[in-house]
Design a protein around this motif. Structure first.
Motif, PDB file in Angstrom:
ATOM      1  N   SER A 166       7.348 -44.948  58.883  1.00 14.87           N
ATOM      2  CA  SER A 166       8.153 -45.704  59.845  1.00 14.87           C
ATOM      3  C   SER A 166       7.453 -45.780  61.200  1.00 14.87           C
ATOM      4  CB  SER A 166       9.536 -45.060  60.015  1.00 14.87           C
ATOM      5  OG  SER A 166       9.414 -43.766  60.577  1.00 14.87           O
TER       6      SER A 166
ATOM      7  N   LYS B 288       7.560 -52.850  64.406  1.00 13.91           N
ATOM      8  CA  LYS B 288       7.626 -51.915  63.265  1.00 13.91           C
ATOM      9  C   LYS B 288       6.260 -51.337  62.898  1.00 13.91           C
ATOM     10  CE  LYS B 288      12.010 -52.660  62.929  1.00 13.91           C
ATOM     11  NZ  LYS B 288      12.966 -51.623  63.420  1.00 13.91           N
TER      12      LYS B 288
ATOM     13  N   ARG C  34      -1.467 -50.730  58.579  1.00  6.43           N
ATOM     14  CA  ARG C  34      -0.082 -51.069  58.231  1.00  6.43           C
ATOM     15  C   ARG C  34       0.081 -52.594  58.292  1.00  6.43           C
ATOM     16  NH1 ARG C  34       4.356 -47.377  59.392  1.00  6.43           N
ATOM     17  NH2 ARG C  34       3.114 -46.641  61.154  1.00  6.43           N
TER      18      ARG C  34
ATOM     19  N   THR D 125       6.233 -54.014  56.638  1.00  4.81           N
ATOM     20  CA  THR D 125       7.320 -53.035  56.588  1.00  4.81           C
ATOM     21  C   THR D 125       8.633 -53.788  56.441  1.00  4.81           C
ATOM     22  OG1 THR D 125       8.403 -51.198  57.746  1.00  4.81           O
ATOM     23  CG2 THR D 125       7.512 -52.955  59.105  1.00  4.81           C
TER      24      THR D 125
ATOM     25  N   ASN E 186      13.405 -47.919  53.441  1.00  6.02           N
ATOM     26  CA  ASN E 186      12.396 -48.865  53.912  1.00  6.02           C
ATOM     27  C   ASN E 186      11.208 -48.873  52.963  1.00  6.02           C
ATOM     28  OD1 ASN E 186      10.334 -46.954  54.675  1.00  6.02           O
ATOM     29  ND2 ASN E 186      11.456 -46.527  56.552  1.00  6.02           N
TER      30      ASN E 186
ATOM     31  N   THR F 238       6.972 -49.575  53.281  1.00  3.82           N
ATOM     32  CA  THR F 238       5.836 -49.768  54.178  1.00  3.82           C
ATOM     33  C   THR F 238       4.561 -49.903  53.368  1.00  3.82           C
ATOM     34  OG1 THR F 238       6.877 -48.474  55.946  1.00  3.82           O
ATOM     35  CG2 THR F 238       4.496 -48.783  56.075  1.00  3.82           C
TER      36      THR F 238
END
Length: 449
Positions: free
Chosen positions: A293, A299, A318, A321, A342, A344
């Motif tokens: 997160s 995000k 990343r 997400t 969530n 990711t």
């Protein structure tokens, strides 16, 4: 719509980043950008604590003068503990040692060596024979069972752990630990593989066998959970590497942040399915929250993890997400918490900017359908967490039912030399119930939340 536009912009920025930054920096924090972390900050715990342990053929352990010397040290150093465990001393020495005489003289060193060699051979090739020897020993006793029921569980565990070390004696505790890891592998197979499960579960029929059950259950728990939870069996990693090389996705259930070995070995197609309970961070790595997160407005899209040569100088970026609804969980501290689900995605990029694969983190509890067989996937779990997909909810299971698995179900276990199948989990389910309601000793695994 605004969210979609932001996501597209972030993906374009990320794509440009792949091409423009060809070589990651060395470990100099001042060189890192605000949205970057070094891989040691995210996976460093595993570099420090984790080992890859190869299998030790127990029948090849030399019970020589060096072994006997370490064996004697265990005897002398732990005389107080062993004074309450003379039945095992007699068993392991073929009656050459007793409560009145624990001196290993030259005269009895040879018969002790022969006895231990035979026990190790049984453990290696036919653990049921080893258990039969225990059943014929003085350990098979209603009196000992009554005494152990009165003793503290900690004291009972301590004496069994010492007994296990004496079976694989060595001057170097790390060598002993590696040997114990292999003992745990033989005994967990004996306990739960279909070929010998009936032999193990038969011990629950008579309370005079309970001291033997406590020894066996301590052996499995101590080697594969208490100490072994953090380590990988070499054969398990080799099997995962072969699966990844053939194009299969690795589905790591309850894997937490334990991805260092994957990066090191070039295993780049991994999905981690884990609720990431906050009370379990002692089993993760300090950077686990960065993985799953971000509090940034976007995000965390574009966040990077910079790896060194140990992990092939790749970068994790990343790239996506997604948040969903909440789930509720009762933690080991008895608190009920609300956690947002969530997903990711971290793209794994080479020094030259090529996309090598991706790590996907799905933060939510495991569900039955997650375990459906798929020729394109390979499941992996740690032994500790695997117990919870086998156990019924009434004894802290996760709500999955092994009987509903596909008949061709297979899973690689982090600490095992061989994969497990559907029947293995079904047998754990039966044994876990007997253990909780009949033996009432230690749980098969640690706390699940």
């Amino acid at each position: 719509m605004k969210h979609v536009l932001l996501l597209l912009a972030a993906l374009l920025a990320t794509s440009n980043s792949y091409a423009t930054q060809a070589k990651p920096p060395t470990r100099t924090d001042s060189m890192l950008k605000p949205h970057q972390k070094h891989y040691l900050d995210v996976f460093g715990r595993w570099l420090k604590d984790q080992r890859i342990l190869s299998d030790v053929p127990l029948s090849d352990i030399p019970v020589d003068d060096s072994f006997i010397s370490a064996f004697k040290e265990h005897l002398f150093r732990n005389a107080t503990i062993l004074s309450n465990y003379q039945e095992f001393i007699e068993f392991i020495s073929a009656g050459n040692l007793s409560g009145d005489n624990c001196m290993v003289t030259k005269r009895i060193a040879s018969p002790i060596s022969i006895a231990i060699t035979s026990l190790l051979s049984d453990l290696d090739h036919a653990p049921e024979n080893f258990v039969d020897q225990l059943r014929m020993s003085a350990l098979n006793s209603p009196q000992i069972n009554i005494q152990e029921e009165k003793n503290s569980i900690t004291d009972t565990i301590t004496k069994h752990q010492l007994a296990l070390r004496m079976l694989v004696s060595h001057k170097d505790p790390l060598v002993e630990n590696k040997r114990l890891f292999s003992v745990g592998n033989r005994l967990v197979d004996y306990c739960f593989r279909s070929s010998t499960f009936h032999h193990y579960v038969d011990l629950y029929k008579d309370k005079k066998n309970y001291p033997i059950l406590r020894f066996l259950n301590t052996a499995v728990w101590s080697t594969l959970v208490g100490e072994g939870w953090r380590h990988w069996h070499e054969d398990a990693l080799l099997a995962l590497q072969a699966a990844a090389d053939s194009g299969k996705e690795i589905v790591y259930i309850a894997g937490g942040a334990d991805l260092y070995q994957f990066l090191r070995l070039g295993i780049y197609n991994v999905t981690v399915l884990d609720p990431f309970y906050p009370t379990q961070d002692r089993y993760y790595s300090p950077g686990w929250d960065y993985l799953v997160s971000s509090n940034a407005k976007n995000k965390g899209i574009g966040d990077e993890i910079i790896c060194g040569a140990e992990c092939n100088n790749v970068r994790l970026i990343r790239s996506q997400t997604q948040e969903a609804d909440y789930f509720y969980a009762k933690l080991s501290n008895e608190k009920i918490v609300k956690i947002r689900k969530n997903e990711t995605r971290w793209d794994i990029v080479s020094e030259d900017g090529n996309l090598l694969g991706r790590f996907i983190f799905k933060r939510r509890p495991v569900e039955q359908e997650d375990l459906a067989s798929d020729p394109k996937k390979v499941f992996v779990m740690s032994y500790d967490e695997m117990v919870y997909i086998a156990q019924p909810e009434i004894i802290e299971g996760w709500g999955t039912d092994p009987s509903k698995l596909d008949n061709d179900f297979s899973m690689i276990i982090k600490q095992f030399r061989n994969p497990i199948d559907k029947s293995f989990l079904q047998n754990i389910r039966i044994a876990a119930m007997l253990n909780i309601y009949e033996l009432r000793f230690i749980k098969f695994a640690s706390d699940p939340t």
